[in-house]
Motif scaffolding. Structure first.
Motif, PDB file in Angstrom:
ATOM      1  N   PHE A 529      60.699  28.289  13.050  1.00  0.00           N
ATOM      2  CA  PHE A 529      59.545  28.081  12.172  1.00  0.00           C
ATOM      3  C   PHE A 529      60.064  27.554  10.829  1.00  0.00           C
ATOM      4  O   PHE A 529      60.627  28.299  10.022  1.00  0.00           O
ATOM      5  N   ASP A 530      59.885  26.254  10.631  1.00  0.00           N
ATOM      6  CA  ASP A 530      60.376  25.544   9.453  1.00  0.00           C
ATOM      7  C   ASP A 530      59.177  25.305   8.541  1.00  0.00           C
ATOM      8  O   ASP A 530      58.266  24.556   8.885  1.00  0.00           O
ATOM      9  N   VAL A 531      59.165  25.935   7.359  1.00  0.00           N
ATOM     10  CA  VAL A 531      57.923  26.034   6.580  1.00  0.00           C
ATOM     11  C   VAL A 531      58.071  25.431   5.180  1.00  0.00           C
ATOM     12  O   VAL A 531      59.030  25.729   4.463  1.00  0.00           O
ATOM     13  N   GLN A 532      57.087  24.614   4.808  1.00  0.00           N
ATOM     14  CA  GLN A 532      56.977  24.132   3.428  1.00  0.00           C
ATOM     15  C   GLN A 532      55.534  24.346   2.976  1.00  0.00           C
ATOM     16  O   GLN A 532      54.615  23.631   3.381  1.00  0.00           O
ATOM     17  N   VAL A 562      68.193  14.038  24.452  1.00  0.00           N
ATOM     18  CA  VAL A 562      68.981  14.478  23.303  1.00  0.00           C
ATOM     19  C   VAL A 562      68.641  15.936  22.997  1.00  0.00           C
ATOM     20  O   VAL A 562      67.489  16.368  23.139  1.00  0.00           O
ATOM     21  N   HIS A 563      69.660  16.706  22.598  1.00  0.00           N
ATOM     22  CA  HIS A 563      69.424  18.136  22.365  1.00  0.00           C
ATOM     23  C   HIS A 563      68.848  18.342  20.969  1.00  0.00           C
ATOM     24  O   HIS A 563      69.489  18.085  19.957  1.00  0.00           O
ATOM     25  N   ILE A 564      67.604  18.773  20.897  1.00  0.00           N
ATOM     26  CA  ILE A 564      66.974  19.199  19.649  1.00  0.00           C
ATOM     27  C   ILE A 564      66.368  20.569  19.904  1.00  0.00           C
ATOM     28  O   ILE A 564      65.519  20.718  20.783  1.00  0.00           O
ATOM     29  N   TYR A 565      66.861  21.560  19.174  1.00  0.00           N
ATOM     30  CA  TYR A 565      66.332  22.918  19.361  1.00  0.00           C
ATOM     31  C   TYR A 565      64.846  22.903  18.992  1.00  0.00           C
ATOM     32  O   TYR A 565      64.458  22.307  17.988  1.00  0.00           O
ATOM     33  N   PRO A 566      63.992  23.519  19.801  1.00  0.00           N
ATOM     34  CA  PRO A 566      62.553  23.493  19.514  1.00  0.00           C
ATOM     35  C   PRO A 566      62.255  23.953  18.081  1.00  0.00           C
ATOM     36  O   PRO A 566      62.787  24.956  17.619  1.00  0.00           O
ATOM     37  N   ARG A 567      61.403  23.170  17.426  1.00  0.00           N
ATOM     38  CA  ARG A 567      61.116  23.471  16.027  1.00  0.00           C
ATOM     39  C   ARG A 567      59.638  23.234  15.729  1.00  0.00           C
ATOM     40  O   ARG A 567      59.064  22.248  16.165  1.00  0.00           O
ATOM     41  N   THR A 568      59.050  24.171  15.000  1.00  0.00           N
ATOM     42  CA  THR A 568      57.663  24.044  14.546  1.00  0.00           C
ATOM     43  C   THR A 568      57.667  23.862  13.037  1.00  0.00           C
ATOM     44  O   THR A 568      58.137  24.738  12.302  1.00  0.00           O
ATOM     45  N   PHE A 569      57.201  22.709  12.599  1.00  0.00           N
ATOM     46  CA  PHE A 569      57.120  22.411  11.171  1.00  0.00           C
ATOM     47  C   PHE A 569      55.735  22.812  10.677  1.00  0.00           C
ATOM     48  O   PHE A 569      54.720  22.332  11.189  1.00  0.00           O
ATOM     49  N   VAL A 628      62.891  29.129   8.240  1.00  0.00           N
ATOM     50  CA  VAL A 628      63.500  28.176   7.306  1.00  0.00           C
ATOM     51  C   VAL A 628      62.543  27.936   6.141  1.00  0.00           C
ATOM     52  O   VAL A 628      61.350  27.689   6.341  1.00  0.00           O
ATOM     53  N   SER A 629      63.079  28.027   4.939  1.00  0.00           N
ATOM     54  CA  SER A 629      62.317  27.838   3.704  1.00  0.00           C
ATOM     55  C   SER A 629      62.662  26.480   3.103  1.00  0.00           C
ATOM     56  O   SER A 629      63.794  26.246   2.686  1.00  0.00           O
ATOM     57  N   GLU A 630      61.684  25.578   3.063  1.00  0.00           N
ATOM     58  CA  GLU A 630      61.903  24.218   2.541  1.00  0.00           C
ATOM     59  C   GLU A 630      61.694  24.197   1.031  1.00  0.00           C
ATOM     60  O   GLU A 630      60.570  24.332   0.544  1.00  0.00           O
ATOM     61  N   GLN A 631      62.780  24.025   0.289  1.00  0.00           N
ATOM     62  CA  GLN A 631      62.749  23.981  -1.186  1.00  0.00           C
ATOM     63  C   GLN A 631      63.473  22.716  -1.631  1.00  0.00           C
ATOM     64  O   GLN A 631      64.573  22.760  -2.151  1.00  0.00           O
ATOM     65  N   ILE A 632      62.837  21.574  -1.368  1.00  0.00           N
ATOM     66  CA  ILE A 632      63.556  20.291  -1.341  1.00  0.00           C
ATOM     67  C   ILE A 632      63.131  19.347  -2.470  1.00  0.00           C
ATOM     68  O   ILE A 632      63.230  18.128  -2.334  1.00  0.00           O
ATOM     69  N   SER A 633      62.682  19.905  -3.586  1.00  0.00           N
ATOM     70  CA  SER A 633      62.275  19.082  -4.725  1.00  0.00           C
ATOM     71  C   SER A 633      63.446  18.250  -5.234  1.00  0.00           C
ATOM     72  O   SER A 633      64.619  18.603  -5.044  1.00  0.00           O
ATOM     73  N   THR A 634      63.120  17.136  -5.893  1.00  0.00           N
ATOM     74  CA  THR A 634      64.156  16.344  -6.554  1.00  0.00           C
ATOM     75  C   THR A 634      64.812  17.206  -7.618  1.00  0.00           C
ATOM     76  O   THR A 634      64.113  17.764  -8.485  1.00  0.00           O
ATOM     77  N   ALA A 635      66.118  17.342  -7.567  1.00  0.00           N
ATOM     78  CA  ALA A 635      66.821  18.219  -8.509  1.00  0.00           C
ATOM     79  C   ALA A 635      66.465  17.841  -9.945  1.00  0.00           C
ATOM     80  O   ALA A 635      66.404  16.660 -10.284  1.00  0.00           O
ATOM     81  N   SER A 636      66.226  18.869 -10.761  1.00  0.00           N
ATOM     82  CA  SER A 636      65.848  18.803 -12.186  1.00  0.00           C
ATOM     83  C   SER A 636      64.339  18.783 -12.403  1.00  0.00           C
ATOM     84  O   SER A 636      63.878  18.929 -13.531  1.00  0.00           O
ATOM     85  N   LYS A 637      63.547  18.653 -11.323  1.00  0.00           N
ATOM     86  CA  LYS A 637      62.093  18.507 -11.491  1.00  0.00           C
ATOM     87  C   LYS A 637      61.331  19.824 -11.317  1.00  0.00           C
ATOM     88  O   LYS A 637      60.280  20.021 -11.929  1.00  0.00           O
ATOM     89  N   THR A 642      58.676  29.938  -6.990  1.00  0.00           N
ATOM     90  CA  THR A 642      58.600  31.359  -6.637  1.00  0.00           C
ATOM     91  C   THR A 642      58.433  31.527  -5.138  1.00  0.00           C
ATOM     92  O   THR A 642      58.756  32.575  -4.592  1.00  0.00           O
ATOM     93  N   GLY A 643      57.937  30.474  -4.462  1.00  0.00           N
ATOM     94  CA  GLY A 643      57.884  30.514  -3.004  1.00  0.00           C
ATOM     95  C   GLY A 643      59.274  30.710  -2.428  1.00  0.00           C
ATOM     96  O   GLY A 643      59.455  31.439  -1.444  1.00  0.00           O
ATOM     97  N   ASN A 644      60.284  30.085  -3.047  1.00  0.00           N
ATOM     98  CA  ASN A 644      61.661  30.250  -2.575  1.00  0.00           C
ATOM     99  C   ASN A 644      62.078  31.722  -2.559  1.00  0.00           C
ATOM    100  O   ASN A 644      62.799  32.183  -1.668  1.00  0.00           O
ATOM    101  N   MET A 645      61.580  32.491  -3.537  1.00  0.00           N
ATOM    102  CA  MET A 645      61.910  33.918  -3.626  1.00  0.00           C
ATOM    103  C   MET A 645      61.166  34.721  -2.552  1.00  0.00           C
ATOM    104  O   MET A 645      61.712  35.672  -1.984  1.00  0.00           O
ATOM    105  N   LYS A 646      59.906  34.347  -2.289  1.00  0.00           N
ATOM    106  CA  LYS A 646      59.111  35.066  -1.280  1.00  0.00           C
ATOM    107  C   LYS A 646      59.689  34.863   0.112  1.00  0.00           C
ATOM    108  O   LYS A 646      59.771  35.798   0.918  1.00  0.00           O
ATOM    109  N   PHE A 647      60.097  33.626   0.409  1.00  0.00           N
ATOM    110  CA  PHE A 647      60.755  33.361   1.690  1.00  0.00           C
ATOM    111  C   PHE A 647      62.040  34.175   1.811  1.00  0.00           C
ATOM    112  O   PHE A 647      62.305  34.812   2.830  1.00  0.00           O
ATOM    113  N   MET A 648      62.848  34.128   0.773  1.00  0.00           N
ATOM    114  CA  MET A 648      64.131  34.829   0.757  1.00  0.00           C
ATOM    115  C   MET A 648      63.945  36.323   1.008  1.00  0.00           C
ATOM    116  O   MET A 648      64.652  36.940   1.813  1.00  0.00           O
ATOM    117  N   MET A 649      62.970  36.901   0.329  1.00  0.00           N
ATOM    118  CA  MET A 649      62.709  38.342   0.441  1.00  0.00           C
ATOM    119  C   MET A 649      62.293  38.738   1.847  1.00  0.00           C
ATOM    120  O   MET A 649      62.484  39.879   2.274  1.00  0.00           O
TER     121      MET A 649
END
Length: 794
Positions: A529-532, A562-569, A628-637, A642-649
């Motif tokens: 489960f890959d989540v943004q 091709v081997h791709i592990y099943p993923r839900t975005f 998986v927690s998607e925190q992929i903003s352009t660096a410096s922006k 806080t979503g990154n913290m909720k996923f982590m927790m």
């Protein structure tokens, strides 16, 4: 509250009949929810009153947190939990044949916010009360909130968010504490008793009526207050067209963030901001004067915190009250004001730093403009003395320049503390975005990394995980979240890790059920489960995520074996109604989802889900289920996230750039427990000569993905995604999506490879949970209380 389960049931049944005028057998779930809500609110009234009396008698300092947003979510379960009666009530209702989970679903998410700014404010209120600190919130009681999002044929459609249609069980209307807020008109000045006086004539007056919501601390009898202002017509309007006046008045608290692409919208936004601060500052000063007489001592007893630039007019409004109503001279009023007000900056994006045209500001707020103009004159004189002849610097730093009132500049000049919300963000403010001000006021700048309330985001929303943690390390972590680090001793305990895995799997099954009910799509609960989930903005780069999904689709079509592990975005996001580009990305995500999900050659490996109307109550189901927690903003922006913290927790592993609080997450968990990719902040800020077309020409994966946007990949769609294609190639890809594409693809391969080693993945997950206590808002609030506000719980 209740001596026993039987006592609760007896009171509940009596109260239901008295309130609803019907028997229990005839009652609806709405009746049952209202009855329970009123019982709780009335029960906490004693503690609410005694909390305020305690603060008054102690005569210590109190903080008032002004925010245009408070994204509270639902309050029923968290209030029961904080009172320590959730289990008793749950069991009592069950014996009456009532399911508490179903009752909880009756409550609407409070439509008082949109994104991280508002949720942070809500977490802060929870931590203030749970830490026994004298701190209260002030906001606007929006009738409709932002909007309810529907996805129709892949497009975002905005409907009114009617969260108040059944009333609000937690609020108490206090019409006797109403405040009049003036707009328009003209200022007449005259001398009286040797002092210059100001009279606001011909003003359009709006009545701000307070609705108070109790903020219940965790197991500590503290009940603080969130005061929400409702805009209502004045009892004695001076307008000929009373209906038009009534309509214009009520619009002030009708919607969060009205569209400000035209002057009418700009006026309404500015009205909202002054309405909030004028009513709030008047209320604060009125409360202060009940116990004190000397306004020169105001800052010793009161701290007013402004959450971003929206409430910055608190500075000139406090000056106005101190001078025009309190009789203080300019110097004394300025000394008190600048010692009372502290400011949090939430962005490095210059377009997000508010500016108001003088042609709108001056006629709408004539007295406030006079004060802001004087603040600017005095500040520019101070700059001239420090930098004689440096007109360019003075022009850049002025509060009023080029027919614009710059709210961030006003905040920087008129407050005693300016904080960023992550270590990286604060350094960027000091060294780049606000460096001119940092050189003059270095003592004002400090960092307070954001936090989240672990009571809602772990204890409430992931109860099985919370129980496992308590079983493993005891319950002290609930009051002292740093004790979560004690979980590290279970890193090599295979039985504990297996239970962690089971809990995650159960949460994934629950979310899969929700997705099936909401979308009709069956997803594989054993997939990654890959989540943004977050507000949709170009810099947050949901686009990078979806381009990677198209790339994976292309790989599977080119090589079916091709081997791709099943993923839900999984995506969840609202785009601002006027943000054309963001709405195009929502359409792209949904169009890709339809193509992927309907392709039998692909859909056993990939699924793409867009969950409409992302909100707090939905987030509480998503975070516990994420891998998986998607925190992929352009660096410096991204200032913090806080979503990154909720996923982590909740045990998800971050894939992200070194941006915002991701930097601090990486420092805590170590390089082996996070997936970092892409440009660093200093590389983005100093990048010279970027040409996105070169990446298009030299990376065939990028070329194939982008060509698909405009030709052939999506049948029967002409020119739909041309704006996205042009932004990446013709407009040189402002947020470095193509520059970071290869690095992102490589990091995602590493995610897949690591996930197949479940033992390693579970150790990473446990490490993230163990280190997440640092990101509790209790820690953040304690830092604010000690370093900025000067308040304590004694």
């Amino acid at each position: 509250m209740f001596s026993s389960k039987e006592e609760f049931k007896k009171q509940f049944l009596q109260r239901l009949e008295m309130m609803c005028g019907k028997s229990f057998a005839e009652s609806s779930k709405d009746d049952q929810f209202d009855t329970l809500g009123h019982m709780i609110r009335e029960h906490v009234s004693k503690n609410w009153i005694s909390t305020n009396e305690r603060y008054r008698s102690k005569n210590g300092k109190q903080v008032y947190y002004l925010s245009i947003e408070f994204l509270l979510g639902r309050l029923l379960r968290s209030n029961l939990m904080n009172l320590g009666i959730d289990k008793l009530v749950d069991e009592g209702l069950r014996e009456l044949g009532i399911n508490l989970n179903e009752i909880e679903e009756i409550e609407s998410d409070a439509g008082l916010g949109n994104g991280g700014l508002g949720r942070l404010a809500a977490c802060f209120l929870d931590s203030l009360a749970s830490s026994g600190l004298p701190g209260h919130g002030f906001g606007i009681r929006y009738k409709h909130g932002l909007f309810e999002q529907k996805i129709v044929e892949g497009y975002q459609v905005e409907l009114p968010e009617l969260w108040l249609r059944h009333g609000q069980v937690w609020e108490v209307r206090k019409a006797d504490l109403s405040v009049e807020v003036p707009f328009w008109g003209k200022i007449k000045s005259f001398e009286e008793n040797g002092r210059l006086q100001f009279l606001h004539e011909d003003a359009e007056r709006i009545t701000a009526v307070p609705y108070d919501v109790p903020v219940i601390g965790y197991y500590n009898d503290t009940v603080n207050t969130l005061r929400l202002w409702n805009a209502e017509p004045s009892p004695f309007p001076i307008h000929r067209n009373v209906m038009k006046y009534k309509r214009n008045t009520e619009m002030v608290s009708e919607f969060l963030y009205p569209d400000d692409t035209n002057d009418e919208g700009k006026i309404l936004r500015l009205k909202q901001q002054y309405f909030l601060v004028s009513a709030s500052i008047c209320s604060i000063v009125r409360s202060y004067m009940k116990s004190h007489r000397n306004l020169k001592q105001f800052h010793h007893h009161v701290c007013i915190h402004i959450n971003d630039t929206h409430p910055v007019l608190a500075i000139p409004e406090l000056m106005r009250i101190l001078m025009d109503e309190g009789g203080l001279g300019w110097e004394d009023a300025w000394e008190v004001t600048t010692a009372s007000i502290s400011y949090t900056n939430h962005t490095t994006l210059s377009e997000a730093l508010e500016k108001w045209p003088v042609r709108i500001f001056q006629p709408l707020l004539p007295r406030i403009y006079m004060i802001v103009h004087e603040i600017n004159e005095r500040f520019c004189k101070q700059l001239w003395e420090k930098y004689p002849g440096d007109w360019q610097r003075i022009e850049q730093m002025a509060i009023i320049a080029h027919d614009q009132v710059k709210m961030a500049h006003l905040a920087l000049v008129g407050s005693f503390s300016v904080n960023g919300v992550a270590a990286l963000h604060t350094e960027i403010l000091k060294n780049r975005e606000m460096n001119d001000f940092y050189q003059i006021f270095p003592e004002k700048f400090n960092n307070k990394t954001n936090g989240i309330t672990h009571r809602r985001w772990l204890l409430k929303s992931n109860q099985d995980l919370a129980s496992l943690i308590t079983e493993g390390i005891g319950s002290e972590w609930i009051r002292q979240p740093l004790k979560l680090q004690e979980l590290l001793r279970y890193r090599d305990d295979s039985a504990f890790l297996e239970r962690l895995k089971t809990i995650k799997q159960q949460n994934k099954l629950k979310l899969a059920k929700r997705i099936r009910e909401q979308t009709g799509i069956q997803i594989d609960p054993l997939s990654i489960f890959d989540v943004q989930v977050k507000r949709l903005h170009a810099y947050k780069r949901q686009l990078l995520n979806v381009l990677h999904i198209i790339h994976l689709y292309n790989c599977l079509k080119d090589e079916p074996n091709v081997h791709i592990y099943p993923r839900t975005f999984i995506f969840g996001a609202k785009a601002s109604p006027g943000y054309y580009y963001a709405k195009k990305i929502i359409k792209l995500i949904n169009t890709v989802a339809e193509k992927v999900n309907k392709d039998p050659e692909v859909n056993k490996k990939l699924k793409v889900i867009f969950l409409e109307n992302y909100r707090v109550s939905l987030a509480e189901e998503i975070f516990p289920a994420a891998d998986v927690s998607e925190q992929i903003s352009t660096a410096s922006k991204e200032a913090s996230g806080t979503g990154n913290m909720k996923f982590m927790m909740n045990g998800a592993i971050t894939i992200g750039t070194l941006d915002g609080a991701n930097v601090e997450i990486k420092e805590l968990v170590g390089d082996d427990n996070i997936f970092i990719f892409g440009l660093k902040a200093d590389e983005v800020l100093n990048y010279q000569g970027y040409r996105s077309l070169e990446y298009y020409h030299f990376d065939k994966r990028i070329r194939k993905v982008l060509e698909g946007l405009i030709s052939g990949f999506f049948p029967n769609i002409d020119d739909e995604f041309e704006a996205i294609y042009d932004s990446l190639l013709m407009e040189n890809d402002q947020y470095f999506v193509l520059r970071d594409f290869d690095s992102y693809v490589s990091a995602q391969k590493k995610v897949t490879y690591t996930y197949t080693n479940q033992e390693q993945w579970l150790k990473m997950s446990l490490t993230n949970i163990a280190q997440s206590g640092h990101f509790s808002s209790d820690r953040t609030i304690n830092e604010y209380a000690t370093d900025i506000w000067g308040i304590d719980s004694k």
